[in-house]
Scaffold this motif. Structure first.
Motif, PDB file in Angstrom:
ATOM      1  N   THR A  85      25.927  39.539  37.147  1.00  9.52           N
ATOM      2  CA  THR A  85      26.074  39.791  35.709  1.00  9.52           C
ATOM      3  C   THR A  85      27.051  40.920  35.441  1.00  9.52           C
ATOM      4  O   THR A  85      27.863  40.855  34.507  1.00  9.52           O
ATOM      5  N   GLY A  86      26.988  41.969  36.257  1.00  8.65           N
ATOM      6  CA  GLY A  86      27.834  43.132  36.025  1.00  8.65           C
ATOM      7  C   GLY A  86      29.283  42.944  36.440  1.00  8.65           C
ATOM      8  O   GLY A  86      30.189  43.514  35.833  1.00  8.65           O
ATOM      9  N   LEU A  87      29.515  42.127  37.475  1.00  8.68           N
ATOM     10  CA  LEU A  87      30.874  41.956  37.986  1.00  8.68           C
ATOM     11  C   LEU A  87      31.659  40.842  37.302  1.00  8.68           C
ATOM     12  O   LEU A  87      32.880  40.937  37.143  1.00  8.68           O
ATOM     13  N   SER A  88      30.974  39.781  36.924  1.00 10.88           N
ATOM     14  CA  SER A  88      31.681  38.587  36.436  1.00 10.88           C
ATOM     15  C   SER A  88      32.588  38.837  35.235  1.00 10.88           C
ATOM     16  O   SER A  88      33.677  38.233  35.172  1.00 10.88           O
ATOM     17  N   PRO A  89      32.241  39.694  34.248  1.00 11.93           N
ATOM     18  CA  PRO A  89      33.172  39.882  33.122  1.00 11.93           C
ATOM     19  C   PRO A  89      34.519  40.462  33.527  1.00 11.93           C
ATOM     20  O   PRO A  89      35.520  40.262  32.839  1.00 11.93           O
ATOM     21  N   TRP A  90      34.562  41.184  34.646  1.00  7.24           N
ATOM     22  CA  TRP A  90      35.801  41.831  35.065  1.00  7.24           C
ATOM     23  C   TRP A  90      36.669  40.930  35.934  1.00  7.24           C
ATOM     24  O   TRP A  90      37.828  41.255  36.202  1.00  7.24           O
ATOM     25  N   MET A  91      36.136  39.806  36.379  1.00  3.61           N
ATOM     26  CA  MET A  91      36.845  38.944  37.321  1.00  3.61           C
ATOM     27  C   MET A  91      37.625  37.811  36.663  1.00  3.61           C
ATOM     28  O   MET A  91      38.419  37.150  37.317  1.00  3.61           O
ATOM     29  N   ASN A  92      37.388  37.561  35.387  1.00  3.81           N
ATOM     30  CA  ASN A  92      37.919  36.355  34.752  1.00  3.81           C
ATOM     31  C   ASN A  92      39.433  36.323  34.661  1.00  3.81           C
ATOM     32  O   ASN A  92      40.024  35.249  34.609  1.00  3.81           O
ATOM     33  N   ARG A  93      40.076  37.486  34.635  1.00  4.42           N
ATOM     34  CA  ARG A  93      41.530  37.507  34.510  1.00  4.42           C
ATOM     35  C   ARG A  93      42.239  37.536  35.869  1.00  4.42           C
ATOM     36  O   ARG A  93      43.452  37.453  35.933  1.00  4.42           O
ATOM     37  N   LEU A  94      41.474  37.650  36.946  1.00  2.15           N
ATOM     38  CA  LEU A  94      42.078  37.633  38.277  1.00  2.15           C
ATOM     39  C   LEU A  94      42.296  36.205  38.742  1.00  2.15           C
ATOM     40  O   LEU A  94      41.492  35.321  38.444  1.00  2.15           O
ATOM     41  N   PRO A  95      43.374  35.926  39.469  1.00  2.00           N
ATOM     42  CA  PRO A  95      43.531  34.584  40.056  1.00  2.00           C
ATOM     43  C   PRO A  95      42.369  34.297  41.006  1.00  2.00           C
ATOM     44  O   PRO A  95      42.139  35.044  41.951  1.00  2.00           O
ATOM     45  N   GLY A  96      41.659  33.238  40.735  1.00  2.00           N
ATOM     46  CA  GLY A  96      40.465  32.947  41.516  1.00  2.00           C
ATOM     47  C   GLY A  96      39.198  33.226  40.752  1.00  2.00           C
ATOM     48  O   GLY A  96      38.108  32.791  41.151  1.00  2.00           O
ATOM     49  N   GLN A  97      39.320  33.979  39.676  1.00  2.00           N
ATOM     50  CA  GLN A  97      38.218  34.257  38.741  1.00  2.00           C
ATOM     51  C   GLN A  97      36.916  34.625  39.458  1.00  2.00           C
ATOM     52  O   GLN A  97      36.869  35.598  40.196  1.00  2.00           O
ATOM     53  N   LEU A  98      35.872  33.854  39.263  1.00  2.00           N
ATOM     54  CA  LEU A  98      34.545  34.250  39.735  1.00  2.00           C
ATOM     55  C   LEU A  98      34.374  34.136  41.245  1.00  2.00           C
ATOM     56  O   LEU A  98      33.353  34.589  41.777  1.00  2.00           O
ATOM     57  N   LEU A  99      35.344  33.551  41.948  1.00  2.00           N
ATOM     58  CA  LEU A  99      35.266  33.573  43.411  1.00  2.00           C
ATOM     59  C   LEU A  99      35.299  35.008  43.934  1.00  2.00           C
ATOM     60  O   LEU A  99      34.736  35.314  44.987  1.00  2.00           O
ATOM     61  N   HIS A 100      35.944  35.894  43.175  1.00  2.75           N
ATOM     62  CA  HIS A 100      36.005  37.293  43.585  1.00  2.75           C
ATOM     63  C   HIS A 100      34.642  37.973  43.495  1.00  2.75           C
ATOM     64  O   HIS A 100      34.421  38.993  44.161  1.00  2.75           O
TER      65      HIS A 100
END
Length: 431
Positions: A85-100
């Motif tokens: 929950t805490g990490l997913s909002p920050w990952m959406n703009r990275l290539p690969g999104q939630l895989l990170h």
């Protein structure tokens, strides 16, 4: 009888014991007894008694059950849900999104559990169903989990670093600190690979447009604060010299209990289950260490390590050639034994070679752990593969194939720390 013949006899005996299904600790004791009884005049009973007691009565080992218990407590909490929950909002703009999220969540959980298998199980239970539901490729879901979960062996507090420190008489505090930068290096390599893969395979990823304001991201990330404070408290106190690893482990257990109580997951049943799980694991590791310590002493009486070290030295191998040969050796060993067994089984023979070659034993400890990480995702005995097989129901070879790119990324990390050893030694030298 020549040393070569003696070595072959003992090696065959060891694999015969292990192949018969005998516990690793008993196998080590058995080979040590055979070596002492057949090839030495030393008093077997006295040497065994003093060795087993002396190596079991070690204050450094006190940190082991405490860190394992801390991981068991957090394994039974809602930590994986909080991290997703805490990490997913920050990952959406990275290539690969939630895989990170898999990579960063495994890195965070590794810093509080010290266990590779526990990291894979805890993060995988939540992320595999969630990412599959969103349409992410199964191969990348499994691969990122398999590779990133191995960080539990390297990022402190690492159980295997404690084992290495006790087996080779190295400072556990310095080993913990030495693992920080290489752990971050691996996280960076994994994130970079996922990003490059995502840019090349855009069509294979789901289209997600989950927009959240900065304030909303901070609000959802509040659930990460307790575990980050726990990591900083445990590792920071060791690095600052305020607490020993054992002291920090005791504080970590208390903080983990408080965190679990605050979340409402601390019940009588979870407390007892976590305590018993830590007891069983700690006893297993301590028993293996006791057997390995006796085998080490027995090998000393036979003279095998000294002769082998002299033989290696006479070959005139360069440091790089020796490290490459040891890498292949440890990966092969890791295909049949778990990481802790590999470390304690080979320490008595390998360390004289390492010292003969002028390799820093502290640096070599981190090198060895990364190689053991590689063995965690190699069949047939890759423990992370077994965990992910049980979570996904997929064939173990399919899981291993998904983890293969991360195996090669670990080789890249090995090359980097060999070329730039300061990545390992810089922080310990600041203590």
């Amino acid at each position: 009888m020549s040393i070569a013949t003696l070595s072959i006899i003992l090696l065959v005996l060891l694999f015969a014991f292990l192949g018969s299904g005998l516990w690793v600790a008993f196998s080590l004791l058995g080979v040590g007894i055979a070596a002492m009884a057949l090839f030495s005049d030393a008093p077997l009973g006295l040497v065994m008694a003093t060795t087993l007691w002396g190596h079991s009565n070690s204050w450094a080992l006190a940190a082991l059950p405490l860190f394992i218990w801390m991981g068991e407590i957090l394994f039974r909490s809602r930590l994986s849900e909080d991290m997703f929950t805490g990490l997913s909002p920050w990952m959406n703009r990275l290539p690969g999104q939630l895989l990170h999220v898999n990579v960063f969540a495994c890195g965070i959980f590794a810093a509080v559990s010290g266990s590779s298998a526990a990291t894979a199980a805890t993060i995988g239970k939540l992320s595999i169903p969630e990412l599959s539901r969103r349409g992410y490729p199964e191969k990348m879901i499994i691969g990122t989990l398999a590779g990133s979960a191995t960080l539990g062996l390297l990022i402190p507090p690492s159980i295997i670093l404690i084992v290495y420190g006790v087996a080779t008489e190295q400072s556990i505090a310095r080993l913990f600190v030495a693992g920080v930068l290489p752990g971050l290096l691996l996280v960076g390599l994994f994130v970079g690979y996922v990003a490059i893969w995502a840019l090349i395979n855009r069509a294979n990823l789901p289209t997600e447009d989950i927009r959240a304001s900065f304030v909303e991201k901070l609000r959802r990330s509040r659930r990460l604060v307790p575990v980050i404070l726990l990591i900083v408290g445990v590792i920071g106190s060791i690095y600052a010299g305020i607490a020993s690893p054992t002291d920090a482990a005791a504080v970590g257990v208390v903080l983990a209990l408080l965190l679990s109580w605050r979340e409402g997951t601390l019940t009588r049943a979870s407390f007892v289950d976590g305590l018993m799980g830590a007891t069983v694991t700690s006893c297993m590791i301590a028993f293996i260490l006791a057997g390995a310590s006796f085998l080490t002493v027995a090998m000393g009486f036979t003279g095998i390590p000294r002769v082998l070290a002299e033989w290696i030295g006479s070959l005139g191998l360069s440091t790089f050639t020796l490290l490459a040969a040891l890498t292949v050796f440890f990966v092969i060993m890791g295909c049949f034994l778990d990481g802790i067994s590999v470390v304690v089984l080979t320490a008595s023979v390998i360390m004289p070679m390492v010292m003969q070659a002028g390799i820093d034993p502290l640096w070599f400890g981190i090198f060895l752990v990364i190689v053991v990480e590689m063995s965690q995702i190699t069949p047939p005995v890759g423990f992370n593969l077994f965990v992910l097989q049980s979570l996904t129901g997929r064939d173990i070879l399919r899981v291993a194939h998904a983890a293969l790119p991360f195996f090669f990324l670990m080789i890249v990390a090995l090359v980097i720390i060999v070329v730039f050893p300061g990545i390992v030694t810089y922080l310990p030298n600041q203590m």
